[in-house]
Design a protein around this motif. Sequence first.
Motif, PDB file in Angstrom:
ATOM      1  N   TRP A 133     -46.702 -26.372  60.004  1.00  0.00           N
ATOM      2  CA  TRP A 133     -47.003 -25.239  60.736  1.00  0.00           C
ATOM      3  C   TRP A 133     -46.295 -23.717  59.956  1.00  0.00           C
ATOM      4  CZ3 TRP A 133     -49.633 -22.998  64.906  1.00  0.00           C
ATOM      5  CH2 TRP A 133     -48.929 -21.942  65.486  1.00  0.00           C
ATOM      6  N   ARG A 134     -45.250 -23.918  59.751  1.00  0.00           N
ATOM      7  CA  ARG A 134     -44.506 -23.012  59.025  1.00  0.00           C
ATOM      8  C   ARG A 134     -45.213 -22.514  57.526  1.00  0.00           C
ATOM      9  NH1 ARG A 134     -42.468 -19.625  58.744  1.00  0.00           N
ATOM     10  NH2 ARG A 134     -40.323 -19.448  58.445  1.00  0.00           N
ATOM     11  N   VAL A 176     -50.466 -25.370  54.404  1.00  0.00           N
ATOM     12  CA  VAL A 176     -50.676 -25.175  52.772  1.00  0.00           C
ATOM     13  C   VAL A 176     -51.638 -26.440  52.315  1.00  0.00           C
ATOM     14  CG1 VAL A 176     -48.379 -26.318  52.595  1.00  0.00           C
ATOM     15  CG2 VAL A 176     -49.303 -24.660  50.874  1.00  0.00           C
ATOM     16  N   GLN A 177     -51.138 -27.665  52.813  1.00  0.00           N
ATOM     17  CA  GLN A 177     -52.119 -28.817  52.100  1.00  0.00           C
ATOM     18  C   GLN A 177     -53.521 -28.619  52.204  1.00  0.00           C
ATOM     19  OE1 GLN A 177     -50.303 -28.593  54.934  1.00  0.00           O
ATOM     20  NE2 GLN A 177     -50.224 -30.691  55.855  1.00  0.00           N
ATOM     21  N   PHE A 178     -53.976 -28.145  53.180  1.00  0.00           N
ATOM     22  CA  PHE A 178     -55.499 -27.995  53.435  1.00  0.00           C
ATOM     23  C   PHE A 178     -55.911 -26.545  52.708  1.00  0.00           C
ATOM     24  CE2 PHE A 178     -53.832 -30.337  57.013  1.00  0.00           C
ATOM     25  CZ  PHE A 178     -54.011 -31.615  56.796  1.00  0.00           C
ATOM     26  N   ARG A 179     -55.117 -25.530  53.127  1.00  0.00           N
ATOM     27  CA  ARG A 179     -55.634 -24.303  52.941  1.00  0.00           C
ATOM     28  C   ARG A 179     -55.477 -24.011  51.417  1.00  0.00           C
ATOM     29  NH1 ARG A 179     -52.491 -19.740  52.789  1.00  0.00           N
ATOM     30  NH2 ARG A 179     -50.427 -21.034  53.644  1.00  0.00           N
ATOM     31  N   MET A 180     -55.018 -24.648  50.713  1.00  0.00           N
ATOM     32  CA  MET A 180     -54.650 -24.211  49.356  1.00  0.00           C
ATOM     33  C   MET A 180     -55.028 -25.439  48.242  1.00  0.00           C
ATOM     34  SD  MET A 180     -51.189 -21.990  49.189  1.00  0.00           S
ATOM     35  CE  MET A 180     -51.641 -21.061  47.630  1.00  0.00           C
ATOM     36  N   LEU A 181     -55.706 -26.206  48.799  1.00  0.00           N
ATOM     37  CA  LEU A 181     -56.438 -27.405  48.095  1.00  0.00           C
ATOM     38  C   LEU A 181     -57.043 -27.123  46.840  1.00  0.00           C
ATOM     39  CD1 LEU A 181     -56.357 -30.604  48.098  1.00  0.00           C
ATOM     40  CD2 LEU A 181     -58.782 -30.556  49.305  1.00  0.00           C
ATOM     41  N   LYS A 182     -57.893 -25.982  46.942  1.00  0.00           N
ATOM     42  CA  LYS A 182     -58.481 -25.495  45.747  1.00  0.00           C
ATOM     43  C   LYS A 182     -57.553 -24.857  44.729  1.00  0.00           C
ATOM     44  CE  LYS A 182     -62.047 -22.252  44.162  1.00  0.00           C
ATOM     45  NZ  LYS A 182     -63.044 -21.072  44.698  1.00  0.00           N
ATOM     46  N   GLU A 183     -56.517 -24.428  45.123  1.00  0.00           N
ATOM     47  CA  GLU A 183     -55.444 -23.947  44.102  1.00  0.00           C
ATOM     48  C   GLU A 183     -54.579 -24.925  43.531  1.00  0.00           C
ATOM     49  OE1 GLU A 183     -52.873 -20.854  42.298  1.00  0.00           O
ATOM     50  OE2 GLU A 183     -54.992 -20.988  42.912  1.00  0.00           O
ATOM     51  N   MET A 184     -54.356 -26.127  44.291  1.00  0.00           N
ATOM     52  CA  MET A 184     -53.682 -27.245  43.681  1.00  0.00           C
ATOM     53  C   MET A 184     -54.569 -27.722  42.643  1.00  0.00           C
ATOM     54  SD  MET A 184     -52.757 -29.234  47.259  1.00  0.00           S
ATOM     55  CE  MET A 184     -52.142 -28.449  48.533  1.00  0.00           C
ATOM     56  N   ILE A 185     -55.957 -27.905  42.828  1.00  0.00           N
ATOM     57  CA  ILE A 185     -56.982 -28.600  41.733  1.00  0.00           C
ATOM     58  C   ILE A 185     -56.732 -27.529  40.392  1.00  0.00           C
ATOM     59  CG2 ILE A 185     -59.055 -29.330  41.148  1.00  0.00           C
ATOM     60  CD1 ILE A 185     -59.300 -30.037  44.038  1.00  0.00           C
TER      61      ILE A 185
END
Length: 483
Positions: A40-41, A45-54
């Motif tokens: 929540w805080r 981030v784990q879904f929203r920034m998945l593209k950035e992770m890759i």
Amino acid sequence: MSNIFSSDSWLNMIITEVNDFLWTYILIAVLVGCGLWFTWRTRFVQFRMLKEMIRLLGDSSVKHPGHKHISSFQAFAVSVATRVGTGNLAGVATAIAIGGPGAVFWMWIIALIGSATAFVESTLAQLFKLRHKDSFIGGPAYYIQKGMHNRWMSALFAILITITFGLSYNSIQSNTICQAMNEAFGWNQVLTGIVLVMMSLAIVFGGIQRIAKVSSVIVPVMAIGYFILAFVIVLMNIHLMPHVFKVIISNAFGLEQITGGGLGATMMNGIKRGLFSNEAGEGSAPNVAATASVSHPVKQGLIQALGVFTDTLLVCSCTAFIILISGLYSHPELNGIALTQSALQSEIGSSGPIFIAIAIFLFAFSSIIGNYYYGEANIRFLFGRKEENNNGKLKSILFIYRLCSGGVLVMFGALASLEIVWNLGDLCMALLTACNLIAILVLGKYAFKLLKDYQQQKKNGIKDPIFHRTQLPEIEKELECWE
């Protein structure tokens, strides 16, 4: 002695009772609660920034004079190599055998929300990392001491991770190897244990560099090979997959589990085995995350969040699908690595148990090496990180620790029952995770600030965000790096 090591011994019964209390009434609620809070805080981030992770997997390391440069991808590869192993092959099978197919669903859930926890702890490890000879060093013991100014709690974590990984988890690795070799080749577990002790002691007392380099190549190759094999088996049985998913979901929420009191066992086993495999919130991966040379702490947080997905949603799911496709999970005499071997044998024939035996040997034996060094690194934290502090007392402690880690506990795993080694591991894991979760709940505010800064820089058109310690003036003096 064998009675003490058996599944129906008084020791195992006591550990089981303590485990049930810790996991049922305390840790699951805290672990899930922290995962939801961090999700929540960080605004998911784990879904929203998945593209950035890759994208970050191809990010180059930041050059520091006199340092060995470890890139984001290298840190990711090391953390995945340490995650993929016994938990993926034997742990998943144990969860299904004890908790039923629904345990797989709860493994997925703990991975989805736990990846946010992994993001926070690894970002903090980067933020509070220290220079060490020609590289960086860090982890929960360091961010507890630097961020919370709490020496006793940092020392407690260092002691707990040494016991958990260097001692307890090594007995699990040894037990799994011995069972796999017995199942595939009929080898006596005591003799296998003796050979393992000799090999482990030879490594921890010398020659670790060369063998670690070999393992770092062989283990990822074996992991990829196992994933490809599992993927082919799933494709060959694609018509059964709707039934497999139906069994997982119905068992996770089924009326039979609720009325029979089995829902708690299903959840508990799925979450425990998921945590053992992906280590999100446990405090182990941050030790690796801190070594990466990156321009912003958030980069490594995102990379480690991706590692949780890779471990549980891909590799663990492969093992679960093979077991559920085979239908052998309902056989009470099969558990642990024996269930995985039997399931694979039903799909590809007699070579299945042999393949798993070889894979688990490479996975588990490399984990014994890695687990030992988690312990040694934290023992050195307790006595000072500089080489000149390697006095006679520290050398004596390390000598005893090496004997226990590579000898006593490896042999204990070979002699003990599957139930007692996993119960001991769960107990140590519960205590270690609780200590780390308290720390990251207190220090999580810094990870949130760093994420906001990273996103703002990206929004401003900065492709490669950079962090400077003056951006956090309240703790600037505690940050040794990030000039």
